[in-house]
Structure formats: structure tokens, C-alpha cells
Design an enzyme around this catalytic site. Sequence first.
Site, PDB file in Angstrom:
ATOM      1  N   GLY A  14     -38.502 -14.592 -43.268  1.00  0.00           N
ATOM      2  CA  GLY A  14     -37.812 -15.872 -43.469  1.00  0.00           C
ATOM      3  C   GLY A  14     -37.230 -16.397 -42.166  1.00  0.00           C
ATOM      4  N   GLY A  40     -40.663 -17.402 -47.364  1.00  0.00           N
ATOM      5  CA  GLY A  40     -40.897 -17.130 -45.943  1.00  0.00           C
ATOM      6  C   GLY A  40     -42.354 -17.332 -45.579  1.00  0.00           C
ATOM      7  N   TYR A 149     -27.363 -18.879 -57.459  1.00  0.00           N
ATOM      8  CA  TYR A 149     -27.269 -18.349 -56.097  1.00  0.00           C
ATOM      9  C   TYR A 149     -25.886 -17.739 -55.859  1.00  0.00           C
ATOM     10  CZ  TYR A 149     -27.526 -18.491 -50.926  1.00  0.00           C
ATOM     11  OH  TYR A 149     -27.527 -18.185 -49.581  1.00  0.00           O
TER      12      TYR A 149
END
Length: 316
Positions: A14, A40, A149
Site C-alpha cells: 500500500g 494496494g 473503520y
Amino acid sequence: MSKRKTAVVTGGAGFLGSHLCDKLLANDISVICVDNLLTGSLQNISHLFGNDHFKFIKHDVTNFTHIPGDVDFVLHFASPASPIDYLELPIQTLKVGSLGTHKALGLAKDKNAVFLLASTSEVYGDPEIHPQPEDYWGNVNPVGPRGVYDEAKRFAEAMTMAYNRFHHVDTRIARIFNTYGPRMRLDDGRALPAFVSQALTGKNITVFGDGTQTRSFCYVDDLIDGIFKLLMSDETNPINIGNPAEITIAEFAEEIIRITGSKSRIVFKPLPVDDPKVRQPDIKKAQELLGWEPRISREEGLKTTIEFFKKQLAIS
Ligand code: NAD
Ligand code: UDP
């Protein structure tokens, strides 16, 4: 001569993970990069293929992760990180923050390795204390769209401390604030790549809300330097790593228009749900305990990043 050390970097393909691989290799630490390429890209690490001290393993770290041989450090960076990515990948985000952190901690325990978690300023949510010190517990909406998240990272921090206290794994927690630089994806939806690509292609600059919300942007080299210093320290409690230079998003858009010399105009779009109104790291702990603070100004960091984006867009 002491034996060369080895680090496992999850999410190493990433944006931040690939810079971290570079930093570790530059410090004579061998790197095993573990990434499932969800957000990524192999392009971020293509310059490392052929380096005898670098290995890439395509693997989803929410599953059992076997790494042969000695491992001295496990740095857990795997997770979608831009709001667009984690809104599109809510279950994967929750899984990599919870199951992935569990597996990465299990690996560190098995190998007797130092573990470092890439946590985030999002654990503070929409903060009521400004700037944010590490002892602020945050203001997060668990059931809002960003909860996938924020809560995964809060769980990851709790799991890290549990492995530290119960299994005596040597752990670190970096609370990373907004970071930018080369290898960000142009289309990851974050403010900086969005504004720069809009400015470079003459499109309208999309400022969400009235643009009075603030962020504090840290250049990637400074951030990685802070992460490395934290890894080498013995600091178990969370540490904010970020640049305290705060700016409103509307001013940031104007700054990018000025530096790119663009003729783009600013247009205002609806503010996403639960978008934090302010964000600025209190970095006293990093200064005192790690002797770290950012050195690269926003102007300087932006110029380097804009050059990178120009190459991506094939603009001379
Ligand atoms: P990124 O999306 O560029 O990198 C994340 C990497 O993790 C990607 O290469 C992706 O393919 C990989 N990944 C995701 N799920 C995986 C899984 N299940 N198994 C294996 N690999 C997986 O994001 P980034 O900006 O480099 O962020 C890296 C880390 O830093 C994340 O944990 C993020 O939460 C944290 N962070 C970043 C910022 C920032 O400003 N960039 C701020 C705070 C925290
Ligand atoms: N933002 C914006 N226009 C965009 C993308 C983002 O105005 O095209 C705003 C977003 O609403 C937030 C700030 O810029 O207030 C920073 O957003 P980003 O996605 O970069 O990161 P966040 O700090 O919200 O995770």
C-alpha cells in the site's frame, strides 16, 4: 557481527506500507511484505523485486498467516484507509482490523517479535477536544458509515493492549494522522489526490460542506521516520504521529490551486455523514519520548507530491 533482523509488513504494497518497506531495508532490516492487493498495488513495490532482502507474499491476513523462519518485527498496516475505500469495503475493513490484527498479533507472539499497529486519528472520531492528545477517548459513532473503520481500529488497539498485558507481546500503537505523498492513488477519494488531480486536469475542485472543517497533513517521509523511531523505542502506549500544521479544507483547495497554477474553480458538495469538523495532533508525547517531530513543510511536500501525480497523469 549481529544477525540481520527481519520484519513482516502487512499491507506492505500500500501507500504507507511500501514506504515503510523502503525505510526498513535502508536500515538493513530484511522485509517480508504480506498483502492481498485489495487496495494496494505491485507497482508500489516493483523497485524492490530483485532485492535479496525483500520477499512478497500475496495473502489475506484475516486468515492464518504462516511465515517460515525468524521474525523480529511485525508491522500491521493492512487495512483500507481512505473513506471511499472503507465505505466500499465495509466488511473487509472490519475483518482486517479485527481478525487481521488478531492473526498479526498471533504471529508476533509465536515469533517473539515486536508488534506495531498502524492505528489512526479516526479513533478520536469527531473530536470534542482540540488538538487531540493520546489520553482523549474520542467521539465515535459506532453505527455510522465511518464506524466500520473507526471501531475496527479501536478494537485493534484493545486487542494489541490485551496481547501486551496478557501474553506479554512487546507492542507499539501509532495513531497516524492524515498523511500524503508519492504512491497515493489518484482515485482514492481523499482530499489531496482529489484536489490535485482536479487542479491538474482543469476540473472543478470538489470541497465537501462549507470547507471550514480542518485537517493537518503530514508528509510521508516524516511519518515513516516517526513510525521507525516508535518501533525502536520501548513505548507501549499509543503515540500520535502527524503534522500539527492545521488548515481548513477550503484553504487547502486554494493552496493546491495556487501551487499547481491551475484555473480550476472550487465547487461545494454535500458533507459526508460524520465527517470530523476538526483534526490536529497533539505531538508532545512523540517529541518528548521519541525525539520526533515533522520537518517537511506542506509547501515542500505538496510540490514533490504534485510532481508524482503529474507523472501519473502524463502531464509535463
Ligand atoms: P492503502 O490502502 O494504500 O494500504 C493498505 C494495504 O493493505 C493495501 O496494500 C491493501 O491491499 C492491504 N490490505 C487490505 N486488506 C488486507 C488483507 N485482508 N490482507 C492483506 N493485505 C490487505 O492505505 P494506506 O494509506 O497505506 O494505509 C496503511 C495503514 O495506515 C492502514 O492500516 C491505515 O488504517 C493506516 N492509516 C493511514 C493513514 C493515511 O493518512 N494514509 C492515516 C491513518 C492511518
Ligand atoms: N474532502 C473534500 N473533497 C473531496 C474529498 C474530501 O472536501 O473531494 C474533505 C472531506 O469531507 C474531509 C477532508 O476533505 O472533510 C479530508 O478528507 P479525506 O478523505 O482526505 O480524509 P479524512 O480526514 O476525512 O479521513
